[in-house]
Design a protein around this motif. Structure first.
Motif, mmCIF file in Angstrom:
data_model
loop_
_atom_site.group_PDB
_atom_site.id
_atom_site.type_symbol
_atom_site.label_atom_id
_atom_site.label_comp_id
_atom_site.label_asym_id
_atom_site.label_seq_id
_atom_site.Cartn_x
_atom_site.Cartn_y
_atom_site.Cartn_z
ATOM 1 N N PRO A 125 -40.365 -8.826 34.885
ATOM 2 C CA PRO A 125 -40.077 -10.256 34.795
ATOM 3 C C PRO A 125 -40.850 -11.180 34.090
ATOM 4 O O PRO A 125 -42.044 -10.961 34.120
ATOM 5 N N PHE A 126 -40.578 -11.948 33.419
ATOM 6 C CA PHE A 126 -41.181 -12.963 32.311
ATOM 7 C C PHE A 126 -42.132 -12.140 31.543
ATOM 8 O O PHE A 126 -43.234 -12.873 31.275
ATOM 9 N N GLY A 127 -41.892 -10.997 31.156
ATOM 10 C CA GLY A 127 -42.633 -10.188 30.420
ATOM 11 C C GLY A 127 -42.324 -9.872 29.009
ATOM 12 O O GLY A 127 -40.845 -9.569 28.844
ATOM 13 N N ARG A 128 -42.966 -9.813 28.030
ATOM 14 C CA ARG A 128 -42.667 -9.281 26.593
ATOM 15 C C ARG A 128 -43.640 -8.582 25.895
ATOM 16 O O ARG A 128 -44.815 -9.121 25.902
ATOM 17 N N LYS A 129 -43.227 -7.519 25.262
ATOM 18 C CA LYS A 129 -44.359 -6.643 24.441
ATOM 19 C C LYS A 129 -43.922 -6.503 23.280
ATOM 20 O O LYS A 129 -42.565 -6.113 22.949
ATOM 21 N N PRO A 130 -44.646 -6.500 22.052
ATOM 22 C CA PRO A 130 -44.221 -6.233 20.705
ATOM 23 C C PRO A 130 -44.137 -4.686 20.451
ATOM 24 O O PRO A 130 -44.988 -3.836 21.186
ATOM 25 N N ILE A 131 -43.364 -4.210 19.972
ATOM 26 C CA ILE A 131 -43.153 -2.788 19.231
ATOM 27 C C ILE A 131 -42.643 -2.764 17.866
ATOM 28 O O ILE A 131 -42.121 -3.621 17.386
ATOM 29 N N ILE A 132 -42.951 -1.566 17.204
ATOM 30 C CA ILE A 132 -42.504 -1.396 15.889
ATOM 31 C C ILE A 132 -41.221 -0.379 16.030
ATOM 32 O O ILE A 132 -41.514 0.769 16.429
ATOM 33 N N ALA A 133 -40.198 -1.107 15.783
ATOM 34 C CA ALA A 133 -38.961 -0.265 15.896
ATOM 35 C C ALA A 133 -38.544 0.160 14.538
ATOM 36 O O ALA A 133 -38.258 -0.316 13.614
ATOM 37 N N THR A 134 -38.268 1.635 14.598
ATOM 38 C CA THR A 134 -37.892 2.565 13.420
ATOM 39 C C THR A 134 -36.323 2.929 13.618
ATOM 40 O O THR A 134 -36.091 3.828 12.688
ATOM 41 N N THR A 135 -35.705 2.854 14.691
ATOM 42 C CA THR A 135 -34.301 3.319 14.869
ATOM 43 C C THR A 135 -33.469 1.991 15.233
ATOM 44 O O THR A 135 -33.988 1.283 15.641
ATOM 45 N N LYS A 136 -32.287 2.304 14.851
ATOM 46 C CA LYS A 136 -31.262 1.364 15.548
ATOM 47 C C LYS A 136 -31.365 0.867 16.887
ATOM 48 O O LYS A 136 -31.475 -0.005 17.556
ATOM 49 N N GLU A 137 -31.493 2.178 17.669
ATOM 50 C CA GLU A 137 -31.479 2.058 19.166
ATOM 51 C C GLU A 137 -32.783 1.220 19.664
ATOM 52 O O GLU A 137 -32.475 0.465 20.663
ATOM 53 N N LYS A 138 -33.992 1.414 18.937
ATOM 54 C CA LYS A 138 -35.043 0.564 19.486
ATOM 55 C C LYS A 138 -34.738 -0.723 19.132
ATOM 56 O O LYS A 138 -35.368 -1.665 19.898
ATOM 57 N N ILE A 139 -34.300 -1.138 18.114
ATOM 58 C CA ILE A 139 -33.964 -2.364 17.665
ATOM 59 C C ILE A 139 -33.124 -3.112 18.718
ATOM 60 O O ILE A 139 -33.306 -4.148 19.145
ATOM 61 N N ILE A 140 -32.045 -2.384 19.174
ATOM 62 C CA ILE A 140 -31.130 -2.843 20.020
ATOM 63 C C ILE A 140 -32.042 -3.069 21.448
ATOM 64 O O ILE A 140 -31.589 -4.005 22.331
#
Ligand SMILES: Cc1cc2nc3c(=O)[nH]c(=O)nc-3n(C[C@H](O)[C@H](O)[C@H](O)COP(=O)(O)OP(=O)(O)OC[C@H]3O[C@@H](n4cnc5c(N)ncnc54)[C@H](O)[C@@H]3O)c2cc1C
Ligand code: SF4
Ligand code: SF4
Ligand code: SF4
Length: 395
Positions: A125-140
Motif C-alpha cells: 500500500p502506498f509503496g513503489r519501487k523501481p525495476i529494470i524491465a526487460t520483458t513485456k510482462e515486467k513492463i506491464i
C-alpha cells in the motif's frame, strides 16, 4: 547543497547525489537511516560538485536545460496534446489511465529500440519501487497503481508513493545495456537531463524519456496511518488502486471509486514537492497524465521530434489509438461533441494542464521565497514568466 536543500528541508530523498557521486568507490556520501544523504567521510569528497549540479532541487543548470529544450512557462515546449488509449486488453485491465506509457514501452521493446526500461512497480500500500524491465510482462507489471500482495501494514514502516528511480539508473552502469527508456516524475527527469548535459554516466544510455505529470507525491510514517485512513474514510488495506488527476482517486477492493480533495492530503505530501515547479514534465520526450482526458484515456504531450516519431510509430503499429476528434461546440470552445459524448476539446485539455501547471509553479516559487534569497528566486523566472506570474497573482 546542505544550505540550499537539506537545511530548508526540501531534500526529496531521490538518491541521485549518492548514486552518481564521483567518489563512488571511496564512498564520500551515503543515504542515511533517515532516508537523506550525508557524508560518510568528508575527506573522501573530491569536491567535483556533481552531486550539487544534478540535484533536482538545485536550479543552477536551469538556464542551459531550458534553452536546450526551448522551454517556456508554464508547460514547456510541445508539438501536440492528444488523448489516447492502449489497444491491448491486458494493459487496459491494469493501467492508471489509458495505458499509453506501458504501450509505448512495449512498442519500443518489441521493435528492439530499447534493451529495457526503468519502471516502478507497486510495493504494498502506498509503496513503489523501481525495476529494470526487460520483458513485456515486467513492463506491464508496473502499469497502474494497484496494490497487490497485501502485507501487514504495521510491518511496512514508512509509506511513500515516491519511487527511487535513480537507484535503478545506477544499476544500469553494471549491465550491458546500451538503449533504455526511463519513466519518471519531473524531478527525476530534471536529474537525468542534467546528467546528460554534463555527460555523467550512464545517462548516455537513456534514449527515451517518458515523463509523468506530477502535482505531488505522498510520504508518511506508521504514526500517520490512522489520520490518513480517517481522511480517506477507509483502511489502507481496503484500497485497490490510487490515481491523481484533479483530485486523489481511490478505487476500493469492492470497486467503489472515491474522490478526495488534494487539500485534505497536504499533510502527507512530501515537503520537497511544495518546492517543485514542474507539473507537466517539461523536459521529457513525451509527457503523460490523466487530466483532460475521459476515463480510460491518457493525456499525451508530444514534446519533440523524437517523441513524435515514437508516438506516431506506436500509433501506426496499432499499440495505441487516439480519442475520436469531435466538433467543437463553438469556435475555440473548450468542449467538443463526438458520437460517444461530449469531451474536452484540444484547447480545453491544454488550458486545464496549464491551469495546474501555473498552480504548481506559483506554489513552488512561494515555497522557495522562504528558502532562497530574493535574487535567487528571481533568477528562477524568465522575463516572460515574471510578467505572467505577476498577472496570475493579481487575479
Ligand atoms: C506520483 C505521481 C503523481 C501524478 N500526478 C498526476 C497529476 O497530478 N495529474 C495527472 O494528470 N497525472 C498525474 N500522474 C500521472 C498518472 O497517474 C498516470 O501515471 C499517467 O496518466 C499515465 O497513465 P498510463 O495509464 O498511460 O500509464 P500506465 O500505462 O499505467 O504506466 C504507468 C507508468 O508509471 C510508472 N510509475 C508509476 N508510479 C510511479 C512513480 N511513483 N514514480 C515513477 N514512475 C511511476 C510505472 O512504472 C508505469 O510505467 C501522476 C503519477 C504519479 C506516479
Ligand atoms: S562533490 Fe563530488 S565527490 Fe563530493 S560528494 Fe559530491 S559528487 Fe561526491
Ligand atoms: S534531492 Fe536527491 S540529489 Fe538532492 S540532496 Fe536530496 S537525495 Fe540528493
Ligand atoms: S512534485 Fe516535484 S518533487 Fe514531488 S515527486 Fe513530483 S516532480 Fe518530484
Amino acid at each position: 547543497m546542505i544550505r540550499q536543500v537539506h537545511e530548508p528541508g526540501i531534500c526529496g530523498q531521490c538518491g541521485g547525489c549518492v548514486s552518481f557521486c564521483f567518489a563512488g568507490d571511496l564512498v564520500a556520501i551515503e543515504m542515511g537511516a533517515d532516508g537523506k544523504p550525508h557524508y560518510l567521510d568528508e575527506n573522501n569528497c573530491l569536491e567535483c560538485g556533481i552531486c550539487f549540479l544534478i540535484c533536482p532541487q538545485i536550479n543552477i543548470l536551469d538556464e542551459e536545460i531550458q534553452s536546450k529544450y526551448n522551454w517556456e512557462p508554464p508547460i514547456g515546449s510541445y508539438k501536440h496534446i492528444i488523448s489516447a488509449t492502449t489497444t491491448e486488453q491486458d494493459i487496459k485491465n491494469v493501467c492508471s489511465d489509458g495505458g499509453v506509457v506501458t504501450s509505448i514501452l512495449v512498442y519500443l521493446l518489441e521493435h528492439k529500440l530499447i534493451d529495457g526500461a526503468i519502471v516502478s512497480v507497486s510495493d504494498g500500500p502506498f509503496g513503489r519501487k523501481p525495476i529494470i524491465a526487460t520483458t513485456k510482462e515486467k513492463i506491464i507489471s508496473a502499469a497502474g497503481s494497484r496494490f497487490i500482495g497485501r502485507s501487514n501494514i504495521e510491518e511496512l514502516g514508512n509509506f511513500t508513493t515516491y519511487s527511487q528511480t535513480m537507484f535503478a539508473l545506477r544499476e544500469i552502469k553494471n549491465l550491458d545495456m546500451l538503449k533504455i527508456a526511463v519513466v519518471g516524475t519531473p524531478c527525476q527527469v530534471h536529474t537525468i537531463r542534467k546528467m546528460q548535459y554534463l555527460g555523467v554516466m550512464p545517462a548516455h544510455v537513456v534514449k527515451y524519456v517518458i515523463g509523468l505529470f506530477c502535482l505531488e507525491n505522498f510520504s508518511f510514517g506508521p504514526d500517520k496511518i490512522q489520520e490518513v485512513e480517517e481522511t480517506l474514510g477507509l483502511g489502507i488495506n481496503e484500497i485497490k488502486k490510487i490515481n491523481l488527476k484533479e483530485d486523489f482517486i481511490i478505487t476500493t477492493n469492492s470497486g467503489e471509486v472515491r474522490h478526495i480533495p488534494l487539500s485534505e492530503l497536504e499533510k502527507v505530501a512530501r515537503p520537497a514537492c511544495f518546492a517543485c515547479t514542474d507539473y507537466a514534465n517539461d523536459f521529457a520526450d513525451i509527457s503523460v497524465g490523466g487530466i483532460g482526458s475521459p476515463e480510460g484515456y491518457s493525456t499525451v504531450v508530444i514534446r519533440n521530434e523524437l517523441g513524435q516519431k515514437v508516438y506516431s510509430s506506436a500509433l501506426r503499429n496499432g499499440y495505441i489509438k487516439e480519442l475520436e476528434t469531435g466538433k467543437e461546440l463553438d469556435q475555440g470552445s473548450s468542449l467538443m461533441s463526438t458520437e460517444n459524448g461530449i469531451f474536452l476539446s484540444s484547447k480545453g485539455r491544454k488550458d486545464l494542464i496549464k491551469k495546474f501547471a501555473w498552480f504548481k509553479r506559483k506554489r513552488g516559487i512561494k515555497t522557495l521565497e522562504n528558502i532562497l534569497s530574493q535574487e535567487e528566486v528571481i533568477d528562477l523566472m524568465v522575463e516572460h514568466e515574471k510578467k505572467q506570474i505577476v498577472e496570475q497573482y493579481s487575479q
